[in-house]
Structure formats: structure tokens, C-alpha cells
Motif scaffolding. Structure first.
Motif, mmCIF file in Angstrom:
data_model
loop_
_atom_site.group_PDB
_atom_site.id
_atom_site.type_symbol
_atom_site.label_atom_id
_atom_site.label_comp_id
_atom_site.label_asym_id
_atom_site.label_seq_id
_atom_site.Cartn_x
_atom_site.Cartn_y
_atom_site.Cartn_z
ATOM 1 N N THR A 13 43.323 28.403 34.356
ATOM 2 C CA THR A 13 42.682 27.136 34.719
ATOM 3 C C THR A 13 42.057 27.181 36.099
ATOM 4 O OG1 THR A 13 44.804 26.317 35.554
ATOM 5 C CG2 THR A 13 44.250 25.804 33.270
ATOM 6 N N SER A 14 42.533 28.079 36.966
ATOM 7 C CA SER A 14 42.009 28.117 38.329
ATOM 8 C C SER A 14 41.486 29.478 38.735
ATOM 9 C CB SER A 14 43.102 27.690 39.312
ATOM 10 O OG SER A 14 44.218 28.561 39.238
ATOM 11 N N GLY A 15 41.622 30.481 37.864
ATOM 12 C CA GLY A 15 41.149 31.806 38.228
ATOM 13 C C GLY A 15 41.326 32.799 37.101
ATOM 14 N N ALA A 16 40.957 34.025 37.365
ATOM 15 C CA ALA A 16 41.101 35.108 36.385
ATOM 16 C C ALA A 16 42.000 36.186 36.964
ATOM 17 C CB ALA A 16 39.737 35.695 36.029
ATOM 18 N N ARG A 17 42.798 36.775 36.094
ATOM 19 C CA ARG A 17 43.668 37.870 36.488
ATOM 20 C C ARG A 17 43.459 39.023 35.510
ATOM 21 N NH1 ARG A 17 47.132 36.060 40.359
ATOM 22 N NH2 ARG A 17 48.391 37.959 40.244
ATOM 23 N N ALA A 18 43.568 40.230 35.996
ATOM 24 C CA ALA A 18 43.400 41.407 35.151
ATOM 25 C C ALA A 18 44.531 42.385 35.419
ATOM 26 C CB ALA A 18 42.053 42.074 35.421
ATOM 27 N N VAL A 19 44.962 43.061 34.379
ATOM 28 C CA VAL A 19 45.992 44.098 34.487
ATOM 29 C C VAL A 19 45.519 45.318 33.713
ATOM 30 C CG1 VAL A 19 48.321 44.789 33.823
ATOM 31 C CG2 VAL A 19 47.933 42.522 34.801
ATOM 32 N N ALA A 20 45.635 46.477 34.330
ATOM 33 C CA ALA A 20 45.400 47.743 33.649
ATOM 34 C C ALA A 20 46.754 48.355 33.337
ATOM 35 C CB ALA A 20 44.572 48.682 34.517
ATOM 36 N N MET A 21 46.993 48.661 32.071
ATOM 37 C CA MET A 21 48.292 49.159 31.607
ATOM 38 C C MET A 21 48.128 50.525 30.961
ATOM 39 S SD MET A 21 50.718 47.480 28.649
ATOM 40 C CE MET A 21 49.765 48.278 27.334
ATOM 41 N N ASP A 24 52.215 53.904 28.172
ATOM 42 C CA ASP A 24 53.673 53.800 28.184
ATOM 43 C C ASP A 24 54.151 52.442 28.695
ATOM 44 O OD1 ASP A 24 53.185 53.911 30.895
ATOM 45 O OD2 ASP A 24 54.483 55.644 31.285
ATOM 46 N N GLY A 25 53.201 51.522 28.925
ATOM 47 C CA GLY A 25 53.555 50.174 29.355
ATOM 48 C C GLY A 25 53.585 49.963 30.846
ATOM 49 N N THR A 26 53.253 50.968 31.621
ATOM 50 C CA THR A 26 53.246 50.824 33.077
ATOM 51 C C THR A 26 51.983 50.101 33.535
ATOM 52 O OG1 THR A 26 54.500 52.878 33.341
ATOM 53 C CG2 THR A 26 53.326 52.053 35.276
ATOM 54 N N ALA A 27 52.149 49.068 34.354
ATOM 55 C CA ALA A 27 50.994 48.391 34.949
ATOM 56 C C ALA A 27 50.501 49.243 36.107
ATOM 57 C CB ALA A 27 51.376 47.004 35.433
ATOM 58 N N VAL A 28 49.289 49.777 35.992
ATOM 59 C CA VAL A 28 48.788 50.723 36.994
ATOM 60 C C VAL A 28 47.833 50.083 37.991
ATOM 61 C CG1 VAL A 28 49.125 52.715 35.502
ATOM 62 C CG2 VAL A 28 46.955 51.484 35.406
ATOM 63 N N ALA A 55 37.783 40.175 39.038
ATOM 64 C CA ALA A 55 39.101 40.742 38.742
ATOM 65 C C ALA A 55 38.966 42.131 38.110
ATOM 66 C CB ALA A 55 39.887 39.803 37.833
ATOM 67 N N LEU A 56 37.976 42.290 37.220
ATOM 68 C CA LEU A 56 37.758 43.590 36.585
ATOM 69 C C LEU A 56 37.301 44.634 37.593
ATOM 70 C CD1 LEU A 56 36.066 42.636 33.190
ATOM 71 C CD2 LEU A 56 38.315 43.662 33.521
ATOM 72 N N HIS A 57 36.422 44.257 38.499
ATOM 73 C CA HIS A 57 35.983 45.203 39.527
ATOM 74 C C HIS A 57 37.168 45.661 40.373
ATOM 75 C CE1 HIS A 57 31.665 45.660 39.182
ATOM 76 N NE2 HIS A 57 31.502 44.351 39.034
ATOM 77 N N GLN A 58 38.078 44.751 40.671
ATOM 78 C CA GLN A 58 39.236 45.111 41.495
ATOM 79 C C GLN A 58 40.092 46.167 40.814
ATOM 80 O OE1 GLN A 58 41.458 41.660 42.987
ATOM 81 N NE2 GLN A 58 39.581 40.470 42.871
ATOM 82 N N ILE A 59 40.388 45.986 39.522
ATOM 83 C CA ILE A 59 41.265 46.971 38.883
ATOM 84 C C ILE A 59 40.525 48.283 38.610
ATOM 85 C CG2 ILE A 59 42.840 45.290 37.871
ATOM 86 C CD1 ILE A 59 41.504 45.796 35.194
ATOM 87 N N ALA A 61 38.522 49.672 40.488
ATOM 88 C CA ALA A 61 38.492 50.444 41.734
ATOM 89 C C ALA A 61 39.783 51.239 41.933
ATOM 90 C CB ALA A 61 38.282 49.509 42.917
ATOM 91 N N GLY A 62 40.850 50.883 41.191
ATOM 92 C CA GLY A 62 42.134 51.528 41.403
ATOM 93 C C GLY A 62 42.626 52.368 40.246
ATOM 94 N N ILE A 63 41.760 52.668 39.279
ATOM 95 C CA ILE A 63 42.178 53.455 38.114
ATOM 96 C C ILE A 63 41.184 54.576 37.842
ATOM 97 C CG2 ILE A 63 43.365 51.504 37.035
ATOM 98 C CD1 ILE A 63 40.945 51.142 35.216
ATOM 99 N N LYS A 64 41.582 55.484 36.965
ATOM 100 C CA LYS A 64 40.661 56.505 36.474
ATOM 101 C C LYS A 64 39.893 55.895 35.301
ATOM 102 C CE LYS A 64 43.694 60.289 37.896
ATOM 103 N NZ LYS A 64 44.510 61.447 37.447
ATOM 104 N N ARG A 65 38.681 55.509 35.550
ATOM 105 C CA ARG A 65 37.944 54.685 34.597
ATOM 106 C C ARG A 65 37.688 55.398 33.268
ATOM 107 N NH1 ARG A 65 33.957 51.226 38.601
ATOM 108 N NH2 ARG A 65 35.212 51.504 40.462
ATOM 109 N N HIS A 66 37.606 56.724 33.308
ATOM 110 C CA HIS A 66 37.335 57.442 32.067
ATOM 111 C C HIS A 66 38.518 57.386 31.103
ATOM 112 C CE1 HIS A 66 39.465 60.455 34.508
ATOM 113 N NE2 HIS A 66 39.843 60.994 33.347
ATOM 114 N N GLU A 67 39.682 56.915 31.584
ATOM 115 C CA GLU A 67 40.858 56.823 30.726
ATOM 116 C C GLU A 67 40.966 55.472 30.016
ATOM 117 O OE1 GLU A 67 44.159 57.722 33.234
ATOM 118 O OE2 GLU A 67 43.619 59.844 33.474
ATOM 119 N N VAL A 68 40.096 54.520 30.348
ATOM 120 C CA VAL A 68 40.145 53.186 29.734
ATOM 121 C C VAL A 68 39.698 53.271 28.274
ATOM 122 C CG1 VAL A 68 39.241 50.827 29.790
ATOM 123 C CG2 VAL A 68 39.780 52.015 31.936
#
Length: 420
Positions: A13-21, A24-28, A55-59, A61-68
Motif C-alpha cells: 500500500t505504501s511501497g514495493a519490496r523485492a527479494v531475490a531467493m 535452496d531458499g536463501t534470500a540473497v 526495488a528491482l534495480h536494487q536487488i 545490483a547485488g546478484i549475479k543476474r545471469h542466474e535469474v
């Protein structure tokens, strides 16, 4: 082999959040962006999209994008918007709690909707559809999560969970005929799939913007409430999740749907199972009418869960209850009152624990499975005395939730979709 990564995107309702997992279930990686940075109104679809992109740009920046491998979106249940032939919004969205004020439209819904439908009420998705369909140029009326997913992959479609309050029948997996009788223009409704169904790959411009592989798949999503449930790790029939917030909300995974409209119980189809739930009027809101937050913390330290008072309390702010007892005139029971404040609080917490246990028994009596575990979310989960009293009443394991973010649950759904 490098681990696969699944992205969950939660539009709140007030923003967006993103999680890259990882698989094995680890939030990376996590990301978050308030809508206020992108729009002056929480109803503005441009604000939703701006927050989601940030939010997507933030995550990324912290992951190996080719693994998505996949992305899944959840949104606030019942939030909708009208779009034109190009998928562009024709107006601000109407939020999940924005009521329809046209009584004639509401009367039409009441006259035709079955009692078991979740489309009743002034804030239902169907009421919003009936309002939006009167706008010139409208081609589709979409749910919030539908529209955000469409910005990623170019496909307009919905899921069982978001469509439930708009009138969709998850048991027959169809938009029912009675909706037309209630005045709905059926051609404006999106195609609906089960949550976790592949919609397609990223649009080229989106893949380029986030530097993601072109074969990243976008899946149909779910509501924020269902995503938050999945985030806890509950996954088997009999797994329950209790939310200890202002009210007491129970959700239970079942192998069959449960409907009891008189108690506000409906079922969402998700990951091959059914998620049923109900909300009691008891909860933290009642406690705060008698104690401050500081009082609750201090007094709870003096509660001995091994010496129950068993005073039979049913704490309510005012008369009326819906679940687990359907009685609009039900009075609160808060007597006799012990002279010590700590004992009074204990009696209230015991009463709430008993209501929780009764709620899960009610769901079982309606055809659900026996309770096998309960995970807890919400502010009340931090109260160790309350937890001990609940353990005594529920008599099942109470594992800690795996994760607290709805976006993580959306990532779980993306992983499920890829495996399916």
C-alpha cells in the motif's frame, strides 16, 4: 552448477519490496522503495511501477543476474485499475479498501452473487469493475499485480487469488455466469490462471533495463496475504499461520476448499492446495484499550504460563464476532477481573489463545485438516508469555517463520512455477 535465482516482487500500500531467493531458499538480496518517491498518490499506477522498478534495480545490483530464472508479483488484494487498448491506465487505481458508493451497483451484486462468493461488499473487486467499466475507452480492468506483471512480460492475465474478490470461482476455475446478471461486462475481465503459471519471458526493453537474461520467465502471482503465508515456510495440509496484529487472523492449508461466508471464511487455491482463513475481532487492538505497549511488555514478564487462570475470557472491543463464532451481538467476556494487572492481562491472553484454538477447530469442523503446526507473524509474536499460553492451547509444534516478507513468498511461488 551455479544456483538459480528467483525474484519475488511485492506491491504494497505504501511501497514495493523485492527479494531475490536462491533455489535452496536463501534470500540473497533485498530491495525496497516507497511510492512517495515516485508519486504523490498511493493510487497512482505510475507510483506503483516506479517503486517496483527501483526495488528491482536494487536487488539486481547485488546478484549475479545471469542466474535469474523467474519473477513473480504479488499485490494488495482487491486493488484494481482500468486500462486502454495499449495497456495504459485510464485513471488512478482504486485501492483494496476504497468503497463503491453507488448503492444500485452493490444491490445488483447482492441480488446475484452466491453467499459463498467473496465478491460481496462495497470494497470488492467486482464493485470496482462495475465502476470502471463505465469509463470511455476501457478495454480491460486489471488487478494491481496483473498490471505490474504485464509491464514486465507484456501479457495481461490474472490469478485465482487476486480474482477471488472480483467474483472468480476457483473451484470451477471460471468467471461465473451470475456476474453478467449482476451487470459485469465479461469481456473486460482478464484471463485467469492458477498462481505460478508462466505468462512469458521478459520484454526486450525490460531485460535490457535490468540487464537480465531474455529467457527470464514471468509467472502469475498472488495477493500480498497469500504471499506472506508462503513466506513463512508453511507448505503442507494442516500447516497454520496466525497473525497477531490488531485482530487475530488464522490461515490454514487444506487439501480441499473451505467456504463459510457467515464466518468470513473463503479459500484461495495456491500451489496445488487450498488456503482458508478467518479473522476474529479479538487481538492486539483489544489489549491496547487496557494497557500501553510499555505496560504489556512489563506485565508479561510477571505471567506464569504454567499456572493458568482459566477465567474463560473472550476479549472484544465491542459486541459482535464473526469468527470462530458468528454472532453479531456477542458480548465481550472480561470478568471477573483479578485485582492484579498482570493477572488481568494473563486472563486476556489465555482467552485469545483459546479463541485461536477454537478457530483452528472450526476450520477442521468445516472440512479442513487437523492442525499440525502453527507459525506466527505480527507484533504479538514477540511476546514470549503469550507464545507459551498459545502453545498450551494449541498443542502442536510452533516453528519460527522462515521469512517475514511477502516478496519472499512471491519468490517461492516463482520457484514453484519453474518446477511445475
Amino acid at each position: 552448477m551455479p544456483p538459480d535465482i528467483y525474484i519475488g516482487l511485492d506491491i504494497g500500500t505504501s511501497g514495493a519490496r523485492a527479494v531475490a531467493m536462491s533455489d535452496d531458499g536463501t534470500a540473497v538480496a533485498t530491495g525496497a522503495s516507497p511510492m512517495s518517491e515516485h508519486s504523490d498518490s498511493r493510487r497512482d499506477p505510475a507510483g506503483w511501477l516506479g517503486a517496483a522498478r527501483s526495488a528491482l534495480h536494487q536487488i539486481c545490483a547485488g546478484i549475479k543476474r545471469h542466474e535469474v530464472r523467474a519473477i513473480c508479483v504479488d499485490g494488495t488484494s482487491g486493488t484494481m485499475l482500468p486500462v486502454d487498448e495499449h495497456g495504459q491506465p485510464l485513471a488512478d487505481g482504486r485501492m483494496y479498501n476504497d468503497p463503491c458508493e453507488d448503492q444500485a451497483l452493490l444491490d445488483g451484486i447482492a441480488a446475484h452473487a452466491p453467499a459463498t462468493s467473496a465478491a460481496h461488499g462495497a470494497t470488492s473487486g467486482l464493485a470496482k469493475l462495475l465502476v470502471f467499466q463505465q469509463m470511455p475507452g476501457v478495454v480491460k480492468v486489471l488487478h494491481q499485480a496483473d498490471w505490474i506483471a504485464a509491464q514486465l512480460c507484456g501479457v495481461q492475465a490474472s490469478d485465482d487469488n487476486n480474482a477471488l474478490k472480483t467474483g472468480y470461482d476457483p473451484v470451477s476455475a471460471s468467471w461465473p455466469d451470475w456476474m453478467s446478471d449482476a451487470g459485469a461486462q465479461m469481456d473486460l475481465l482478464p484471463v485467469v490462471h492458477r498462481p505460478g503459471t508462466v505468462l512469458g519471458g521478459l520484454q526486450k526493453a525490460v531485460a535490457a533495463e535490468f540487464d537480465l537474461p531474455a529467457d527470464v520467465q514471468v509467472f502469475t502471482g498472488t495477493t500480498d496475504g497469500c504471499a506472506a503465508f508462503l513466506a513463512t515456510g508453511a507448505s503442507q495440509p494442516g500447516d497454520g499461520v496466525t497473525s497477531l496484529g490488531t485482530t487475530l487472523v488464522l490461515k490454514l492449508l487444506s487439501d480441499k476448499p473451505i467456504f463459510a461466508p457467515e464466518s468470513g471464511i473463503y479459500s484461495h487455491h495456491i500451489m496445488g492446495l487450498w488456503l482458508a482463513g478467518g479473522a476474529s475481532n479479538t487481538g492486539g487492538g483489544v489489549l491496547l484499550e487496557h494497557f500501553t505497549a510499555a505496560d504489556l511488555k512489563a506485565l508479561s514478564a510477571h505471567i506464569d504460563p504454567d499456572n493458568p487462570l482459566d477465567l474463560g475470557y473472550y476479549p472484544l472491543s465491542k459486541p459482535g464476532e464473526r469468527f470462530p463464532i458468528a454472532d453479531p451481538k456477542m458480548p465481550a467476556r472480561l470478568h471477573p477481573r483479578p485485582p492484579e494487572d498482570a493477572a488481568f492481562l494473563q486472563a486476556m491472553l489465555e482467552g485469545m489463545a483459546d479463541i485461536e484454538a477454537l478457530g483452528y477447530r472450526k476450520l477442521k469442523d468445516l472440512g479442513g485438516p487437523a492442525l499440525r503446526s502453527v507459525r506466527t507473524v505480527g507484533g504479538g509474536a514477540e511476546n514470549t508469555a503469550w507464545t507459551a499460553l498459545r502453545q498450551r492451547a494449541l498443542t502442536v509444534p510452533m516453528p519460527a517463520p522462515h521469512h517475514a516478507e511477502a516478496a519472499y513468498g512471491a519468490a517461492v511461488l516463482a520457484r514453484y512455477g519453474m518446477a511445475g
